[in-house]
Design a protein around this motif. Structure first.
Motif, PDB file in Angstrom:
ATOM      1  N   ASN A 123       0.821  -1.221   0.000  1.00  0.00           N
ATOM      2  CA  ASN A 123       0.000   0.000   0.000  1.00  0.00           C
ATOM      3  C   ASN A 123       0.853   1.269   0.000  1.00  0.00           C
ATOM      4  OD1 ASN A 123      -2.377  -1.623   0.214  1.00  0.00           O
ATOM      5  ND2 ASN A 123      -2.005  -1.801   2.432  1.00  0.00           N
ATOM      6  N   LYS A 189     -14.777   1.913  -9.360  1.00  0.00           N
ATOM      7  CA  LYS A 189     -15.148   1.318  -8.078  1.00  0.00           C
ATOM      8  C   LYS A 189     -14.621  -0.104  -8.112  1.00  0.00           C
ATOM      9  CE  LYS A 189     -19.323   4.013  -7.175  1.00  0.00           C
ATOM     10  NZ  LYS A 189     -20.793   3.948  -6.901  1.00  0.00           N
ATOM     11  N   CYS A 190     -13.665  -0.379  -7.207  1.00  0.00           N
ATOM     12  CA  CYS A 190     -13.036  -1.696  -7.247  1.00  0.00           C
ATOM     13  C   CYS A 190     -12.689  -2.157  -5.839  1.00  0.00           C
ATOM     14  CB  CYS A 190     -11.794  -1.686  -8.131  1.00  0.00           C
ATOM     15  SG  CYS A 190     -10.621  -0.382  -7.726  1.00  0.00           S
ATOM     16  N   THR A 191     -12.391  -3.425  -5.729  1.00  0.00           N
ATOM     17  CA  THR A 191     -12.013  -4.000  -4.438  1.00  0.00           C
ATOM     18  C   THR A 191     -10.615  -3.536  -4.069  1.00  0.00           C
ATOM     19  OG1 THR A 191     -11.043  -5.952  -5.454  1.00  0.00           O
ATOM     20  CG2 THR A 191     -13.409  -6.037  -4.945  1.00  0.00           C
ATOM     21  N   PRO A 192     -10.257  -3.601  -2.792  1.00  0.00           N
ATOM     22  CA  PRO A 192      -8.896  -3.211  -2.377  1.00  0.00           C
ATOM     23  C   PRO A 192      -7.807  -3.993  -3.113  1.00  0.00           C
ATOM     24  CG  PRO A 192     -10.313  -3.387  -0.480  1.00  0.00           C
ATOM     25  CD  PRO A 192     -11.112  -3.913  -1.648  1.00  0.00           C
ATOM     26  N   GLN A 193      -8.071  -5.247  -3.399  1.00  0.00           N
ATOM     27  CA  GLN A 193      -7.073  -6.048  -4.102  1.00  0.00           C
ATOM     28  C   GLN A 193      -6.844  -5.513  -5.518  1.00  0.00           C
ATOM     29  OE1 GLN A 193      -9.686  -7.250  -2.499  1.00  0.00           O
ATOM     30  NE2 GLN A 193      -8.741  -8.330  -0.739  1.00  0.00           N
ATOM     31  N   ALA A 195      -7.454  -2.497  -6.448  1.00  0.00           N
ATOM     32  CA  ALA A 195      -7.050  -1.087  -6.398  1.00  0.00           C
ATOM     33  C   ALA A 195      -5.536  -0.928  -6.477  1.00  0.00           C
ATOM     34  CB  ALA A 195      -7.579  -0.440  -5.133  1.00  0.00           C
ATOM     35  N   ARG A 196      -4.846  -1.924  -5.974  1.00  0.00           N
ATOM     36  CA  ARG A 196      -3.377  -1.821  -5.947  1.00  0.00           C
ATOM     37  C   ARG A 196      -2.816  -1.898  -7.356  1.00  0.00           C
ATOM     38  NH1 ARG A 196       0.944  -2.456  -2.531  1.00  0.00           N
ATOM     39  NH2 ARG A 196       2.812  -3.430  -3.413  1.00  0.00           N
ATOM     40  N   GLY A 220      -3.813   0.162 -11.715  1.00  0.00           N
ATOM     41  CA  GLY A 220      -4.749  -0.083 -10.623  1.00  0.00           C
ATOM     42  C   GLY A 220      -6.050   0.653 -10.881  1.00  0.00           C
ATOM     43  N   ASP A 222      -7.409   2.730  -8.076  1.00  0.00           N
ATOM     44  CA  ASP A 222      -7.626   3.581  -6.903  1.00  0.00           C
ATOM     45  C   ASP A 222      -7.393   5.046  -7.235  1.00  0.00           C
ATOM     46  OD1 ASP A 222      -8.060   4.476  -4.355  1.00  0.00           O
ATOM     47  OD2 ASP A 222      -6.057   3.936  -3.638  1.00  0.00           O
TER      48      ASP A 222
END
Length: 262
Positions: A123, A189-193, A195-196, A220, A222
């Motif tokens: 992160n 709009k995406c999941t944290p996984q 987003a990276r 990514g 994010d």
């Protein structure tokens, strides 16, 4: 004694003797012969005195020369010594004069991009450490572009390239006029996984206070843009075209696909 003076003495002796002889002839008899003999004796004595005086002069000159050589510094030797002793001072003064106002020599960046960089931390794609980011108003003297793979468990340096001061300054000038966000880029709009980002680029600039960085995120879902730790500039293609070359050029990226002209 000079040679011409000695010759004059040789000519003078006979003249004096002749004068006495003439006087003796006039006086006549034994008295005249005595005067002539006395004249010759005086001439011989005078010649002996002059020869001794000349010899004394030669000896005095010789002794003076020896004393000059061993007992008293010659003027040439003194001048040379004075010249040598003052040379360092002149040299120092010349060096200071040539220096004048010290010119800034920028520190050189590392020989290569660091293999273990903070951007590789989990992160950490936008988390520029405090004091590391570049103030975009600071003059720059060179730049390294470092492209990293950020996939967890497989992080690595993917490519790098060095740029001269002209290109480095052009990159900074192209970034600092950008708004905080490019409104033409999509919002995901995406999941944290998801987003990276899978990769990112670190721009390392040479400055008068050391290396300062701008991190570039283009993958990514994010966020995207140029990050300094204190400011964020939107992702636009103008700066990217200046340094995304060779091994530093990505094969793709979520936001790069939206830019199209990068």
């Amino acid at each position: 004694m000079p040679e011409h003076e000695h010759e004059s003495e040789q000519e003078l002796g006979p003249k004096i003797a002749d004068a006495f002889q003439h006087q003796a002839d006039r006086a006549g008899g034994l008295q005249g012969g005595g005067l002539a003999a006395e004249a010759r004796r005086r001439v011989r004595k005078r010649r002996q005195g002059m020869a001794m005086a000349a010899a004394a002069v030669v000896v005095a000159v010789s002794i003076g020369g020896v004393w000059n050589a061993i007992g008293e510094p010659s003027p040439i030797a003194s001048s040379a010594q004075d010249s040598g002793s003052s040379s360092p001072e002149r040299g120092t003064a010349g060096t200071e004069s040539e220096k004048g106002t010290p010119k800034f020599v920028p520190p050189q960046a590392d020989a290569g991009c660091p293999a273990d960089h903070p951007i590789l931390q989990p992160n950490g794609a936008t988390a520029v450490p405090r004091g590391t980011g570049l103030d975009v108003e600071t003059p720059v003297y060179g730049m390294q572009a470092c492209r990293y793979k950020l996939t967890p468990g497989a992080t690595m340096l993917l490519g790098q390239r060095s740029f001269n001061a002209t290109i480095a300054q052009q990159v900074v000038d192209a970034i600092k006029v950008l708004p905080e966000r490019n409104p033409d880029l999509p919002v995901f709009k995406c999941t944290p996984q998801a987003a990276r980002p899978s990769e990112a680029i670190v721009l390392r600039f040479d400055t008068s206070t050391g290396v300062r960085e701008i991190w570039v995120q283009y993958d990514g879902c994010d966020s995207a843009g140029f990050f300094t730790g204190s400011r964020t500039f939107g992702l636009y293609s103008a700066p990217l075209k200046l340094f995304m070359t060779g091994t530093v050029r990505p094969t793709g990226g979520t936001y790069l696909e939206a830019l199209k002209d990068w």
